[in-house]
Design a protein around this motif. Structure first.
Motif, mmCIF file in Angstrom:
data_model
loop_
_atom_site.group_PDB
_atom_site.id
_atom_site.type_symbol
_atom_site.label_atom_id
_atom_site.label_comp_id
_atom_site.label_asym_id
_atom_site.label_seq_id
_atom_site.Cartn_x
_atom_site.Cartn_y
_atom_site.Cartn_z
ATOM 1 N N THR A 31 -43.111 2.240 19.054
ATOM 2 C CA THR A 31 -43.266 2.113 17.613
ATOM 3 C C THR A 31 -44.526 2.825 17.149
ATOM 4 O O THR A 31 -45.592 2.675 17.752
ATOM 5 C CB THR A 31 -43.342 0.616 17.235
ATOM 6 O OG1 THR A 31 -42.127 -0.014 17.642
ATOM 7 C CG2 THR A 31 -43.552 0.427 15.747
ATOM 8 N N ASP B 165 -29.912 -5.645 11.098
ATOM 9 C CA ASP B 165 -29.023 -4.521 11.391
ATOM 10 C C ASP B 165 -29.233 -3.998 12.815
ATOM 11 O O ASP B 165 -28.276 -3.645 13.499
ATOM 12 C CB ASP B 165 -29.250 -3.403 10.368
ATOM 13 C CG ASP B 165 -28.297 -2.246 10.573
ATOM 14 O OD1 ASP B 165 -27.081 -2.452 10.420
ATOM 15 O OD2 ASP B 165 -28.773 -1.136 10.910
ATOM 16 N N TYR B 166 -30.494 -3.963 13.249
ATOM 17 C CA TYR B 166 -30.821 -3.504 14.602
ATOM 18 C C TYR B 166 -30.068 -4.342 15.638
ATOM 19 O O TYR B 166 -29.395 -3.813 16.529
ATOM 20 C CB TYR B 166 -32.329 -3.586 14.803
ATOM 21 C CG TYR B 166 -32.816 -3.455 16.226
ATOM 22 C CD1 TYR B 166 -33.039 -2.205 16.792
ATOM 23 C CD2 TYR B 166 -33.076 -4.586 16.999
ATOM 24 C CE1 TYR B 166 -33.497 -2.081 18.102
ATOM 25 C CE2 TYR B 166 -33.537 -4.472 18.298
ATOM 26 C CZ TYR B 166 -33.743 -3.224 18.843
ATOM 27 O OH TYR B 166 -34.192 -3.112 20.132
ATOM 28 N N ARG C 166 -26.331 -3.747 15.641
ATOM 29 C CA ARG C 166 -25.912 -2.520 16.337
ATOM 30 C C ARG C 166 -25.997 -2.701 17.851
ATOM 31 O O ARG C 166 -25.193 -2.129 18.592
ATOM 32 C CB ARG C 166 -26.729 -1.346 15.842
ATOM 33 C CG ARG C 166 -26.350 -1.102 14.369
ATOM 34 C CD ARG C 166 -26.769 0.137 13.712
ATOM 35 N NE ARG C 166 -26.501 1.361 14.393
ATOM 36 C CZ ARG C 166 -27.168 2.481 14.124
ATOM 37 N NH1 ARG C 166 -28.109 2.484 13.206
ATOM 38 N NH2 ARG C 166 -26.885 3.588 14.763
ATOM 39 N N ASN D 176 -32.353 5.781 21.129
ATOM 40 C CA ASN D 176 -31.774 6.534 20.015
ATOM 41 C C ASN D 176 -31.689 5.681 18.757
ATOM 42 O O ASN D 176 -31.980 6.145 17.659
ATOM 43 C CB ASN D 176 -30.386 7.069 20.383
ATOM 44 C CG ASN D 176 -30.455 8.163 21.423
ATOM 45 O OD1 ASN D 176 -31.360 8.992 21.401
ATOM 46 N ND2 ASN D 176 -29.511 8.170 22.345
ATOM 47 N N LEU D 177 -31.303 4.427 18.930
ATOM 48 C CA LEU D 177 -31.155 3.510 17.798
ATOM 49 C C LEU D 177 -32.473 3.291 17.068
ATOM 50 O O LEU D 177 -32.532 3.354 15.842
ATOM 51 C CB LEU D 177 -30.592 2.175 18.299
ATOM 52 C CG LEU D 177 -30.467 1.042 17.283
ATOM 53 C CD1 LEU D 177 -29.479 1.411 16.183
ATOM 54 C CD2 LEU D 177 -30.028 -0.241 18.000
ATOM 55 N N GLN E 167 -34.939 4.996 16.524
ATOM 56 C CA GLN E 167 -35.427 6.106 15.695
ATOM 57 C C GLN E 167 -35.118 5.901 14.218
ATOM 58 O O GLN E 167 -35.806 6.444 13.352
ATOM 59 C CB GLN E 167 -34.815 7.428 16.167
ATOM 60 C CG GLN E 167 -35.291 7.843 17.537
ATOM 61 C CD GLN E 167 -34.612 9.117 18.014
ATOM 62 O OE1 GLN E 167 -34.368 10.025 17.231
ATOM 63 N NE2 GLN E 167 -34.310 9.172 19.301
ATOM 64 N N SER E 168 -34.116 5.083 13.914
ATOM 65 C CA SER E 168 -33.734 4.805 12.530
ATOM 66 C C SER E 168 -34.519 3.639 11.932
ATOM 67 O O SER E 168 -34.298 3.286 10.777
ATOM 68 C CB SER E 168 -32.236 4.471 12.453
ATOM 69 O OG SER E 168 -31.471 5.533 12.960
ATOM 70 N N TYR E 169 -35.401 3.050 12.705
ATOM 71 C CA TYR E 169 -36.116 1.857 12.263
ATOM 72 C C TYR E 169 -37.622 2.100 12.300
ATOM 73 O O TYR E 169 -38.078 3.136 12.748
ATOM 74 C CB TYR E 169 -35.717 0.663 13.125
ATOM 75 C CG TYR E 169 -34.250 0.332 12.989
ATOM 76 C CD1 TYR E 169 -33.802 -0.522 11.997
ATOM 77 C CD2 TYR E 169 -33.308 0.930 13.819
ATOM 78 C CE1 TYR E 169 -32.458 -0.790 11.847
ATOM 79 C CE2 TYR E 169 -31.958 0.663 13.669
ATOM 80 C CZ TYR E 169 -31.530 -0.202 12.679
ATOM 81 O OH TYR E 169 -30.200 -0.460 12.524
ATOM 82 N N ASN F 188 -39.594 1.372 9.415
ATOM 83 C CA ASN F 188 -40.072 1.736 8.088
ATOM 84 C C ASN F 188 -40.007 0.601 7.074
ATOM 85 O O ASN F 188 -40.089 0.826 5.877
ATOM 86 C CB ASN F 188 -39.284 2.952 7.568
ATOM 87 C CG ASN F 188 -37.787 2.714 7.585
ATOM 88 O OD1 ASN F 188 -37.322 1.606 7.797
ATOM 89 N ND2 ASN F 188 -37.035 3.774 7.367
#
Length: 193
Positions: free
Chosen positions: A8, A87-88, A91, A180-181, A183-185, A187
């Motif tokens: 992170t 959401d994390y 998924r 990979n997942l 990377q969208s978190y 923020n």
């Protein structure tokens, strides 16, 4: 750290610190869900007495953490908000194998739990090292140590109770997927967000 593929960005702690009421509420519900997950694993695999004993202790510890976070929320004059959709975690659930043998589902549930504990541990480290609030920095350091212990417990049980799963190979798949997942978190003011 913990085999995670992507760490992170420390600036995430600034986002979290910008809305402590939100991060603490999200954190409280993460602890509740961790306790529920341990209880579910016990319920579905009660033939393993050592797992029952260890996961009962983890469930109680997670509920204790839930209470600790609630106490911090109250002490600061905040309100425990409603449970948040994670959401994390959703998924990760979708990545879990559910269509194989009973043992495969069991092992993947343990690896799912280990993955969440590993990421939570890493996020608590980031908070403990980067927020200015000394009380919370200390609190998150203590929780980081606890989560690391939980991570190894779940991973060790997966290795112990596998029948038809190459745990090390599957754990590497989990690490790749999560790398990979994530990377969208990172923020928003959520433990996994």
């Amino acid at each position: 750290m913990l085999g995670l593929k992507l760490l992170t960005d420390p600036r995430w702690a600034n986002i979290a610190e910008g809305n402590l009421e939100e991060i603490l509420t999200d954190h409280a519900w993460c602890e509740q869900k961790a306790a529920s997950n341990a209880i579910t694993l016990i319920t579905q695999n009660s033939e393993h007495q050592d797992l029952v004993d260890e996961l009962t202790a983890i469930a109680l510890e997670e509920l204790e953490h839930f209470q600790m976070v609630i106490n911090i929320i109250k002490e600061r004059g905040y309100t425990l908000g409603r449970e948040r959709k994670d959401d994390y975690v959703g998924r990760l659930v979708k990545f879990s194998k559910k269509d194989g043998s009973r043992n495969q589902a069991f092992i993947d549930r343990l690896l799912f739990a280990a993955m969440i504990e590993a990421r939570s541990c890493e996020r608590f480290r980031v908070l403990s090292q980067n927020i200015k609030d000394e009380e919370l920095a200390k609190f998150y350091h203590e929780l980081m140590v606890s989560e690391a212990t939980h991570y190894t417990t779940f991973l060790n049980f997966a290795r112990k109770y596998t029948v038809d799963v190459d745990v090390d190979k599957r754990w590497k798949e989990w690490l790749e997927f999560e790398g990979n997942l994530i990377q969208s978190y990172g923020n928003k003011e959520a433990i996994h967000g």
